[in-house]
Design an enzyme around this catalytic site. Sequence first.
Site, mmCIF file in Angstrom:
data_model
loop_
_atom_site.group_PDB
_atom_site.id
_atom_site.type_symbol
_atom_site.label_atom_id
_atom_site.label_comp_id
_atom_site.label_asym_id
_atom_site.label_seq_id
_atom_site.Cartn_x
_atom_site.Cartn_y
_atom_site.Cartn_z
ATOM 1 C CG ASP A 9 -2.290 -7.705 3.644
ATOM 2 O OD1 ASP A 9 -2.634 -6.937 4.571
ATOM 3 O OD2 ASP A 9 -2.884 -7.759 2.553
ATOM 4 C CB THR A 37 -0.906 0.013 1.258
ATOM 5 O OG1 THR A 37 -1.733 -1.140 1.200
ATOM 6 C CG2 THR A 37 -1.770 1.241 1.309
ATOM 7 C CB SER A 66 2.975 -8.264 1.315
ATOM 8 O OG SER A 66 1.865 -8.284 2.161
HETATM 9 N N1 ASP Z 1 -2.419 -5.778 0.595
HETATM 10 C C1 ASP Z 1 -1.371 -4.888 0.984
HETATM 11 C C2 ASP Z 1 -0.081 -5.689 1.058
HETATM 12 O O1 ASP Z 1 0.145 -6.386 2.005
HETATM 13 C C3 ASP Z 1 -1.665 -4.222 2.277
HETATM 14 C C4 ASP Z 1 -0.569 -3.315 2.768
HETATM 15 O O2 ASP Z 1 0.321 -2.909 2.056
HETATM 16 O O3 ASP Z 1 -0.589 -2.936 3.936
HETATM 17 O O4 ASP Z 1 0.699 -5.634 0.158
#
Ligand code: ASP
Length: 357
Positions: free
Chosen positions: A90, A13, A58
Amino acid sequence: MKPRILLIYTGGTIGMMKDPETWALKSFNFEELLLHIPELRQLDCEISTISYTHPIDSSNMNLKSWQRLGEMIHERYDDFDGFVVLHGSDTMAYTGSALSFMFENLTKPIILTGSQLPIGDLRTDAKENLITTIQLASQIQNGRPIIREVCIYFEYQLYRANRTAKVSADHFEAFMSPNYPPLAISGVHLNIDQNLLWQGTFDEFAFAKANQPQLPEDEYKMFYRPDFVNDVVILKLFPGITPEVVNAICNIPELKGIVLETYGSGNAPSEQWFVDAMKRTLDKGVYIVNVTQCRGGAVDMGKYETSVQLKAIGMVSGKDMTTETALAKMMYLLNYTTTLADFKHYFEKSLRGEVTE
Ligand code: ASP
């Protein structure tokens, strides 16, 4: 000379923006990330950057991506004083745990951070997370980095990475370290508790010695161990779990290890079919480690009747390790130990501060 910091962008993110057509979050060019934080130029260190060619969410992390990240650090290890890894939140706790085992006898900080809101968002948590992480990674005392372990910095707290779990999908305070206090707290001052930092233990060096017999006693250097085994599974117990489910998992071809998430202080059904299934699996050479589903506290096999048999059949104790760390440690030790006795010895000992002995 100013501390040299390598900033590695893997995705997540923190470096995302909204696609104007679909409004879904997707990664954008890493160079733009720096454009969003001109404040970085005010920091008292030299920052170099490098990025995954294709940044990933991730959730797509796997052994190959852990290795790619490990390589990026290992290849440049001598050129920098500290490493900051921008990573999705994540699976950050898994990657942090894996990196902690990958780098034995670490002499520099590797700190992972990310954010709950993208860097371009008005209310983003990314800036504070990134700026403070870089400051922490550049702390030098008597010519050597103060932090010499793998950490996660998120929302004003620095944690030992292999003690963390992601606990919130929407709070800025997304991580917790249930069984080990934060190593540093960022308030008006940056308070690092040096007594809590990792200094290496006898067991870390005993393991190093067994695996680097060619080196003289006092020359155990940082040693890079990138090979993990992923023929493993996490089996979470639940009331009503059936023999069919347990047996199907235990009979997965090539299975080498099970992280068994039990109840409370390591308890499982005492029904005969369950104990027999565990025993059969252990007897055929699959290692089983017992970790608790509880966020805090430890496995203590033998405390209740419902765990006495697990101990008797040779299950390994995960003590107060998180599931994330138990999994990474199992993947690591499956490759670097050859007997169950060795595996059990090192699994139950602290190699990187991941478990309380
Ligand atoms: N889905 C995202 C990831 O883990 C969430 C984040 O970046 O906090 O890449």
